[in-house]
Design an enzyme around this catalytic site. Sequence first.
Site, PDB file in Angstrom:
ATOM      1  N   GLY A 398       0.776  -1.230   0.000  1.00 26.51           N
ATOM      2  CA  GLY A 398       0.000   0.000   0.000  1.00 26.51           C
ATOM      3  C   GLY A 398       0.807   1.280   0.000  1.00 26.51           C
ATOM      4  O   GLY A 398       0.240   2.357   0.190  1.00 26.51           O
ATOM      5  N   SER A 719      18.235  -6.380  15.817  1.00 27.11           N
ATOM      6  CA  SER A 719      18.446  -4.995  16.259  1.00 27.11           C
ATOM      7  C   SER A 719      17.953  -4.716  17.676  1.00 27.11           C
ATOM      8  O   SER A 719      17.774  -3.572  18.044  1.00 27.11           O
ATOM      9  CB  SER A 719      17.739  -4.038  15.288  1.00 27.11           C
ATOM     10  OG  SER A 719      16.356  -4.305  15.263  1.00 27.11           O
ATOM     11  N   LYS A 762      11.723   2.843  11.707  1.00 26.01           N
ATOM     12  CA  LYS A 762      11.808   2.892  13.168  1.00 26.01           C
ATOM     13  C   LYS A 762      11.621   4.316  13.692  1.00 26.01           C
ATOM     14  O   LYS A 762      11.004   4.527  14.741  1.00 26.01           O
ATOM     15  CB  LYS A 762      13.139   2.311  13.624  1.00 26.01           C
ATOM     16  CG  LYS A 762      13.265   0.819  13.328  1.00 26.01           C
ATOM     17  CD  LYS A 762      14.643   0.275  13.662  1.00 26.01           C
ATOM     18  CE  LYS A 762      14.713  -1.221  13.344  1.00 26.01           C
ATOM     19  NZ  LYS A 762      16.032  -1.796  13.609  1.00 26.01           N
TER      20      LYS A 762
END
Length: 812
Positions: A398, A719, A762
């Site tokens: 999208g 991470s 992030k």
Amino acid sequence: MPQNDKFDDETTPDFEIDEEKISEIIQEHANEGGLVVASDALPTGLPIIPLRPRPAFPGIMIPLVLNGAGQVAMLHQAMEHQAQTLGLVMVRDLDEEDGASNLHQVGVAAKIVKILHSEKNTAHVLVNSLERFSIEDIDERGATLYARVRYHFATELSVNPELRAYSMAILSTLKELVQINPLYSEEIKLFLNRSSLDDPGRLADFAANLTSADGQQLQEILATIDVRKRIDKVLVLLKKELEVSRLQTKISKQIEEKISAQQREFFLREQLKAIKQELGLEKEGKDTEIEKFQKRLKKLKLNEEAQRAVDDEMEKLQLIEPTSPEYNVSRNYLDWLTILPWGVFSKDSYSIARARRVLDRDHYGLKDVKERILEFIAVGKMKGDISGSILCLVGPPGVGKTSIGHSIADALGRKFFRFSLGGMRDEAEIKGHRRTYIGAMPGKFVQAMKTAGTANPVLMLDEIDKIGASFQGDPASALLEVLDPEQNGAFRDHYLDVPFDLSNVLFIATANQMDTIPRPLLDRMEVIRLSGYILEEKLEIARRYLIPKALKNHGLKAGQVTIHKAALKLIIDGYARESGVRGLENQIKKIMRRSAMAFAEDETLKKATIRKSDVERYLEKPIFSADEIFEGIPGVVTGLAWTNLGGATLQIEAAATLAKTKGFKQTGQLGNVMVESSEIAYSYISANIAEFGGDPEFFDQHFVHLHVPAGATPKDGPSAGITMATALLSMATGKTVRKKLGMTGELTLTGRVLPIGGLKEKTIAARRAGLKVLIFPQENEKDFLELPDYLREGLEVHFAREFSDVYRIACT
């Protein structure tokens, strides 16, 4: 009865049965005044001739064929007798041999009228059936049969009204049969010349003989001596015969009409074809096809091998007849060869200003992606072409990957064609089928070139990360030849079997993630990441694109439905928090549908305005709640993570239980990589806790539990190392981390902080959750500086090289 084994062939003329001659003989005997002889002239002993498949009826003249020396001998013995009579009896079982045990009980005595033809083992004879008889005794002498019989002579009946009515019913049915089937007319006329309604028994026998009923049914009629019962049975047979004749006539008529229509159409088409040929308006089908192919070839520039293949196939086509199965195979092959755009190119537009205008018109935000595409077009302008370039747009669903492909094609002035690779498992979809197979076709790329009509279109390969493999081959491996700039200049489709140049095609692939793209395939592509949109970008996209589009698609006028900015923010944050805008578009559609319902129900309503307080009425309760950040608790730290749907926040919690032996446990459905990261963090903090002011024996005396909430959701990634280590250290020292703090980074056993990916996603997740202080690895500083200003604005960002930097920022 005496037997005579001698027979002179010369005494009887040798000729075959002639139906006209038989008719003449019958007419002759009829004119003489009838065929029935006196009852006292019939002998009680008769030679028996077995009949199959139908019995004979009294009063009927029939031709017989006698086979075998025994039957021929019986014929001549009967001729020597004064009565000249034979017994005709139908066999019971048609598959059994003739014999006394295989004969019915009732038969017919027949007078020999004339021997038409006779040899030693065969004879053709015309006989006139006279009266019924029942066999009382039978003698079987070799191949001949003799019987003593009892006759059932036709008695004179007083013709009462009932019998006359039955006779009239039989005649009426016979007349209907004559109208349907004229073949019966001559026999009926002949019978009426020598019979009348005063003999209902003969009429019934005659009518039964005319029907096409099987032999057993007719034998039952013959064996019915009582005239009243016989007439009943005959009427049933006649009615059946009439229905069958009607059905047969109907079927024949339908077939004739169908055949007549087809013949008429065929003749008209042939006449039309002949007229057109005379006027020079049309040629034969094969000539027309060959002219069509030659006309196409004048506009093309085939390579040498393709030209040879076309010439050979054209020569072959001229020799093959159109009715041959090979004709269609050859014609289809030539059709594909000549319809492809060999040497046909559209003119490229390398205007940077036009490209920027098109990209800004179709997409809001995505500044880094647009700049990368403009750089790509600029290189093409300097170089003169953009051959050898394969772009791969990677991002969540999208975010506009496919529409960006459309915009690139529009900016370059090229044709655009898209097909999906998702779920493709057959390599023939890529490289085509061999022509030896029935229904063979070229692969998707050749079909795309035919549809595009130029040799330099923009081909979009959607969902390249979802391509499959099966026993039918590996499509990903087949794609290597297509996407390799060193090979696709001479791409050889299995169906065409000649090289076609794909080097001028601009390939744009799309994927949601790179992990499932085969490495050899990924090496041939240049990756451009689309990270997704933040709330401010989604607001603008909804205002500029989604709302106007939804109004138009739902039959509403511009301005008829207004959604306030505060309402849009609530929709984005509470109902459509994903990275793309597809969910936001669906929510706007829902509002438009319900607005259209309101307009339809209340014609006085002209406009609808959706405020923040109205959102729940249109969309019900929010799907998402605000990201809940737990702060001020030792051992709880907020981490930043990347998912296929964009960025997300993770709450990592650590707790310790006093125990005699140390231990460590992780929960939260962690993947292998996160489990390893947690173990590294545990080992590092255990070994270095004293440096951070903690109790060196803490981990020796406690059992430690590390948990990542939302245990039903699988989580993995490299991470979260510094986040886990910070949670463990905060728990061990009892110190809480700073408020509104989020961090991401991988940790080594020596305390180094390694770089991570997905920094933009992030950062977006941190802004959405309301975090103000962020810790990133030092090596990601350059990535952060490349982010748009609106993403960096208002954030306090620190870059850590060692874990001591993380601790200093987070806990002091």
